[in-house]
Design an enzyme around this catalytic site. Structure first.
Site, mmCIF file in Angstrom:
data_model
loop_
_atom_site.group_PDB
_atom_site.id
_atom_site.type_symbol
_atom_site.label_atom_id
_atom_site.label_comp_id
_atom_site.label_asym_id
_atom_site.label_seq_id
_atom_site.Cartn_x
_atom_site.Cartn_y
_atom_site.Cartn_z
ATOM 1 C CE LYS A 36 -3.384 2.310 3.012
ATOM 2 N NZ LYS A 36 -4.075 2.236 4.323
ATOM 3 C CG LEU A 83 7.008 -10.327 4.882
ATOM 4 C CD1 LEU A 83 7.306 -10.591 3.421
ATOM 5 C CD2 LEU A 83 8.290 -10.027 5.623
ATOM 6 C CB THR A 132 5.848 -10.701 15.841
ATOM 7 O OG1 THR A 132 6.590 -10.232 16.958
ATOM 8 C CG2 THR A 132 4.366 -10.594 16.206
ATOM 9 C CG ASP A 133 9.586 -12.252 19.536
ATOM 10 O OD1 ASP A 133 8.950 -11.227 19.227
ATOM 11 O OD2 ASP A 133 10.751 -12.231 19.992
ATOM 12 C CD GLU A 134 6.300 -7.187 19.926
ATOM 13 O OE1 GLU A 134 5.228 -6.672 20.253
ATOM 14 O OE2 GLU A 134 7.303 -6.541 19.602
ATOM 15 C CE1 TYR A 157 3.041 -5.919 14.695
ATOM 16 C CE2 TYR A 157 4.243 -6.547 16.687
ATOM 17 C CZ TYR A 157 4.080 -6.615 15.307
ATOM 18 O OH TYR A 157 4.940 -7.365 14.550
ATOM 19 C CB SER A 158 1.514 -8.698 20.359
ATOM 20 O OG SER A 158 1.001 -8.139 21.536
ATOM 21 C CE LYS A 161 2.306 -10.059 12.400
ATOM 22 N NZ LYS A 161 2.424 -9.924 10.914
ATOM 23 N NE ARG A 221 11.104 -5.828 23.054
ATOM 24 C CZ ARG A 221 10.556 -5.808 24.280
ATOM 25 N NH1 ARG A 221 11.058 -6.545 25.262
ATOM 26 N NH2 ARG A 221 9.489 -5.055 24.509
ATOM 27 N N GLY A 290 2.215 -0.988 29.289
ATOM 28 C CA GLY A 290 2.146 -2.442 29.073
ATOM 29 C C GLY A 290 3.418 -3.033 28.484
HETATM 30 P P1 NAD Z 1 7.379 -2.318 8.129
HETATM 31 O O1 NAD Z 1 6.444 -1.485 8.920
HETATM 32 O O2 NAD Z 1 8.758 -1.827 7.868
HETATM 33 O O3 NAD Z 1 6.737 -2.621 6.695
HETATM 34 C C1 NAD Z 1 5.389 -2.961 6.531
HETATM 35 C C2 NAD Z 1 5.032 -2.863 5.056
HETATM 36 O O4 NAD Z 1 3.651 -3.215 4.912
HETATM 37 C C3 NAD Z 1 5.194 -1.439 4.489
HETATM 38 O O5 NAD Z 1 5.842 -1.487 3.234
HETATM 39 C C4 NAD Z 1 3.756 -0.952 4.344
HETATM 40 O O6 NAD Z 1 3.578 -0.027 3.284
HETATM 41 C C5 NAD Z 1 3.018 -2.259 4.081
HETATM 42 N N1 NAD Z 1 1.591 -2.176 4.446
HETATM 43 C C6 NAD Z 1 1.076 -1.704 5.614
HETATM 44 N N2 NAD Z 1 -0.273 -1.733 5.565
HETATM 45 C C7 NAD Z 1 -0.607 -2.251 4.354
HETATM 46 C C8 NAD Z 1 -1.844 -2.541 3.699
HETATM 47 N N3 NAD Z 1 -3.015 -2.287 4.302
HETATM 48 N N4 NAD Z 1 -1.809 -3.094 2.472
HETATM 49 C C9 NAD Z 1 -0.615 -3.357 1.857
HETATM 50 N N5 NAD Z 1 0.565 -3.059 2.391
HETATM 51 C C10 NAD Z 1 0.583 -2.531 3.642
HETATM 52 O O7 NAD Z 1 7.389 -3.735 8.843
HETATM 53 P P2 NAD Z 1 8.569 -4.788 9.047
HETATM 54 O O8 NAD Z 1 9.298 -4.438 10.279
HETATM 55 O O9 NAD Z 1 9.303 -4.948 7.773
HETATM 56 O O10 NAD Z 1 7.711 -6.099 9.354
HETATM 57 C C11 NAD Z 1 7.245 -6.923 8.292
HETATM 58 C C12 NAD Z 1 6.478 -8.092 8.865
HETATM 59 O O11 NAD Z 1 7.330 -8.846 9.723
HETATM 60 C C13 NAD Z 1 5.269 -7.699 9.695
HETATM 61 O O12 NAD Z 1 4.245 -8.621 9.450
HETATM 62 C C14 NAD Z 1 5.757 -7.816 11.135
HETATM 63 O O13 NAD Z 1 4.695 -8.116 12.001
HETATM 64 C C15 NAD Z 1 6.728 -8.963 11.008
HETATM 65 N N6 NAD Z 1 7.831 -8.967 11.983
HETATM 66 C C16 NAD Z 1 8.620 -7.864 12.152
HETATM 67 C C17 NAD Z 1 9.687 -7.916 13.022
HETATM 68 C C18 NAD Z 1 10.593 -6.713 13.232
HETATM 69 O O14 NAD Z 1 11.446 -6.752 14.114
HETATM 70 N N7 NAD Z 1 10.492 -5.652 12.459
HETATM 71 C C19 NAD Z 1 9.950 -9.082 13.744
HETATM 72 C C20 NAD Z 1 9.106 -10.191 13.569
HETATM 73 C C21 NAD Z 1 8.067 -10.126 12.662
HETATM 74 O O1 DAU Z 2 9.836 -8.901 18.701
HETATM 75 C C1 DAU Z 2 9.483 -8.649 17.375
HETATM 76 C C2 DAU Z 2 8.912 -7.261 17.260
HETATM 77 O O2 DAU Z 2 10.003 -6.364 17.451
HETATM 78 C C3 DAU Z 2 8.224 -6.994 15.929
HETATM 79 O O3 DAU Z 2 7.109 -7.842 15.816
HETATM 80 C C4 DAU Z 2 7.787 -5.539 15.827
HETATM 81 O O4 DAU Z 2 7.234 -5.297 14.545
HETATM 82 C C5 DAU Z 2 9.002 -4.661 16.033
HETATM 83 O O5 DAU Z 2 8.619 -3.310 16.010
HETATM 84 C C6 DAU Z 2 9.704 -4.995 17.344
HETATM 85 O O6 DAU Z 2 8.912 -4.569 18.478
HETATM 86 P P1 DAU Z 2 9.579 -3.854 19.757
HETATM 87 O O7 DAU Z 2 8.544 -3.065 20.452
HETATM 88 O O8 DAU Z 2 10.360 -4.814 20.552
HETATM 89 O O9 DAU Z 2 10.645 -2.885 18.972
HETATM 90 P P2 DAU Z 2 11.046 -1.353 19.196
HETATM 91 O O10 DAU Z 2 12.218 -1.081 18.305
HETATM 92 O O11 DAU Z 2 9.878 -0.440 19.104
HETATM 93 O O12 DAU Z 2 11.549 -1.334 20.702
HETATM 94 C C7 DAU Z 2 12.612 -2.175 21.133
HETATM 95 C C8 DAU Z 2 12.780 -1.967 22.632
HETATM 96 O O13 DAU Z 2 13.273 -0.634 22.866
HETATM 97 C C9 DAU Z 2 11.482 -2.054 23.422
HETATM 98 O O14 DAU Z 2 11.742 -2.637 24.682
HETATM 99 C C10 DAU Z 2 11.045 -0.603 23.600
HETATM 100 C C11 DAU Z 2 12.374 0.140 23.671
HETATM 101 N N1 DAU Z 2 12.385 1.510 23.128
HETATM 102 C C12 DAU Z 2 11.863 1.716 21.882
HETATM 103 C C13 DAU Z 2 11.874 2.968 21.316
HETATM 104 C C14 DAU Z 2 11.295 3.211 19.946
HETATM 105 C C15 DAU Z 2 12.961 2.543 23.856
HETATM 106 O O15 DAU Z 2 13.473 2.349 24.969
HETATM 107 N N2 DAU Z 2 12.983 3.781 23.280
HETATM 108 C C16 DAU Z 2 12.450 4.054 22.055
HETATM 109 O O16 DAU Z 2 12.467 5.246 21.625
#
Ligand code: NAD
Ligand code: DAU
Length: 351
Positions: A36, A83, A132-134, A157-158, A161, A221, A290
């Site tokens: 999107k 994804l 995700t592990d969440e 979010y979790s 998912k 994490r 939370g």
């Molecule tokens: P991201 O936010 O970087 O990318 C998400 C993508 O999905 C974007 O390109 C966005 O444009 C697209 N999107 C969002 N809503 C949409 C819609 N309605 N229709 C079509 N496209 C849409 O996310 P990410 O960090 O790359 O995560 C990708 C996947 O992996 C997710 O499903 C997330 O839950 C999972 N995941 C992420 C992590 C992490 O650490 N980032 C870890 C485990 C699992």
């Molecule tokens: O575990 C997998 C998940 O990891 C994915 O499913 C999610 O898409 C991804 O966003 C990520 O979630 P987290 O909440 O763990 O990631 P984030 O980078 O937002 O935060 C990592 C840790 O750092 C978390 O304990 C919150 C903390 N944090 C985050 C931000 C953005 C801070 O302390 N300061 C910050 O500004």
């Protein structure tokens, strides 16, 4: 073309690494990236492969049922790697609705379209859901998430998912859609949107701005380099067993504050600053509501059954990541020029 594969969310962080890997490694596949292009989607992530003959982009909102069905009828997909999602926990706390629409309704639309296409001939087809592990909730000081850990999601979010995982399993069980799921820990690496901890901290350190650490910085994490997630996805897509779940993790647990201190040291070296300069930017702020205490993945099933293992040491992967952000200032500036300023203000002003 031997196979036509749909990758949803391919313009995002992890999706772009998966799309690049598949386009380059499997020239016999047609890889269709449906995205999107929300604030997190960026076609610049794929500039190096977007002219390849085996790649196509379709701007699609997976919440729009008609668009999803039209897409499936147009390409007759053999496989789906899903994804696309709203992925940032903090945004799910301020605006949960979007997470329900995209992560739940969007997944159901893709499942229904796959069912229409494959119901009479499911052999050789696969719906691969990236999760995700969440979904497993939060751990205490001991133990790991395994594939049989009970779901206990704690954030919008979790929870969204987890709902999508349940729906994928239900369609697999009830309608016979061939499906696999993987649940991965925290990814880091190039192209991650700077709302997430590591790229946000890199950007703030670069600009000598405070590094916001939630609460006491003691949350843990399990960090995995994004290319390692992409290699696991490749393996599971090709060799995973129907109906199975695979946990993916780096066996690399870090307290947030220790990670930030390591990052500060790397940044001081890379920026030619005196040791200790960046650490002075660390600022403890109000905790995330939370906030899950600890995630840790047991990925022995994936390692034992499919032979996967992660590659770079964390310090090496983190250094590569820092180098990428410092070398790609144009990418970072363009990403930050959107509504990022307003987002940052709203998210961090009151903390
Ligand atoms: P991201 O936010 O970087 O990318 C998400 C993508 O999905 C974007 O390109 C966005 O444009 C697209 N999107 C969002 N809503 C949409 C819609 N309605 N229709 C079509 N496209 C849409 O996310 P990410 O960090 O790359 O995560 C990708 C996947 O992996 C997710 O499903 C997330 O839950 C999972 N995941 C992420 C992590 C992490 O650490 N980032 C870890 C485990 C699992
Ligand atoms: O575990 C997998 C998940 O990891 C994915 O499913 C999610 O898409 C991804 O966003 C990520 O979630 P987290 O909440 O763990 O990631 P984030 O980078 O937002 O935060 C990592 C840790 O750092 C978390 O304990 C919150 C903390 N944090 C985050 C931000 C953005 C801070 O302390 N300061 C910050 O500004």
């Amino acid at each position: 073309m031997k196979k036509t594969i749909l990758i949803t969310g391919g313009a995002g962080f992890i999706g772009s690494h998966v799309v690049r890997r598949f386009v380059n490694k499997y020239p016999e596949y047609l890889v269709v990236n449906a995205d999107k292009l929300t604030y997190a989607g960026n076609l610049e992530n794929l500039a190096d492969i977007d002219k390849k003959e085996n790649y196509a982009f379709e701007k699609t909102d997976i919440v729009d049922k008609q668009s999803v069905f039209d897409l499936f009828r147009k390409y007759n997909f053999d496989g789906v790697i899903h994804l696309a999602a709203e992925s940032h926990v903090d945004r799910s706390i301020t605006s949960p609705d979007e997470f329900v629409f995209t992560n739940i309704i969007g997944t159901v639309n893709l499942l229904n379209a796959s069912l229409e296409l494959w119901k009479n001939a499911p052999e050789g087809k696969l719906f691969y859901h990236i999760s995700t592990d969440e979904v497993f909730g939060s751990l205490g000081a001991e133990g790991y998430f395994t594939e049989v850990t009970a779901y206990d999601p704690k954030s919008p979010y979790s929870a969204s998912k987890a709902s999508s995982d349940h729906l994928v399993r239900a369609y697999n069980h009830t309608f016979g859609i061939p499906a696999v799921i993987s649940n991965c820990s925290n990814n880091y690496g190039p192209n991650q949107f700077p709302e997430k901890l590591i790229p946000l901290a890199i950007n703030n350190i670069k600009n000598s701005k405070p590094i916001p650490v939630y609460g006491k910085g003691e949350n843990i994490r399990d960090w995995l380099y994004v290319e390692d997630h992409a290699s696991a996805i490749d393996l599971i897509f090709h060799r995973g067993n129907n109906g199975e779940t695979y946990n993916i993790g780096g066996n690399n647990e870090w307290k947030n504050i220790d990670l930030i201190i390591l990052l500060c040291k790397i940044m001081d070296t890379k920026l030619g600053r005196q040791d200790g300069t960046s650490e002075r930017l660390i600022t403890y702020v109000k905790d995330r509501p939370g906030h899950d205490a600890r995630y840790a993945i047991d990925s022995s099933k994936l390692q034992g059954e499919l032979g996967w293992s992660p590659i770079p040491e964390f310090a090496v992967g983190l250094e590569k990541t820092v180098e990428w952000y410092l070398a790609n200032t144009g990418w970072l500036e363009r990403v930050l020029s959107g509504d990022y300023g307003r987002y940052y203000e709203k998210m961090y002003a009151g903390r």
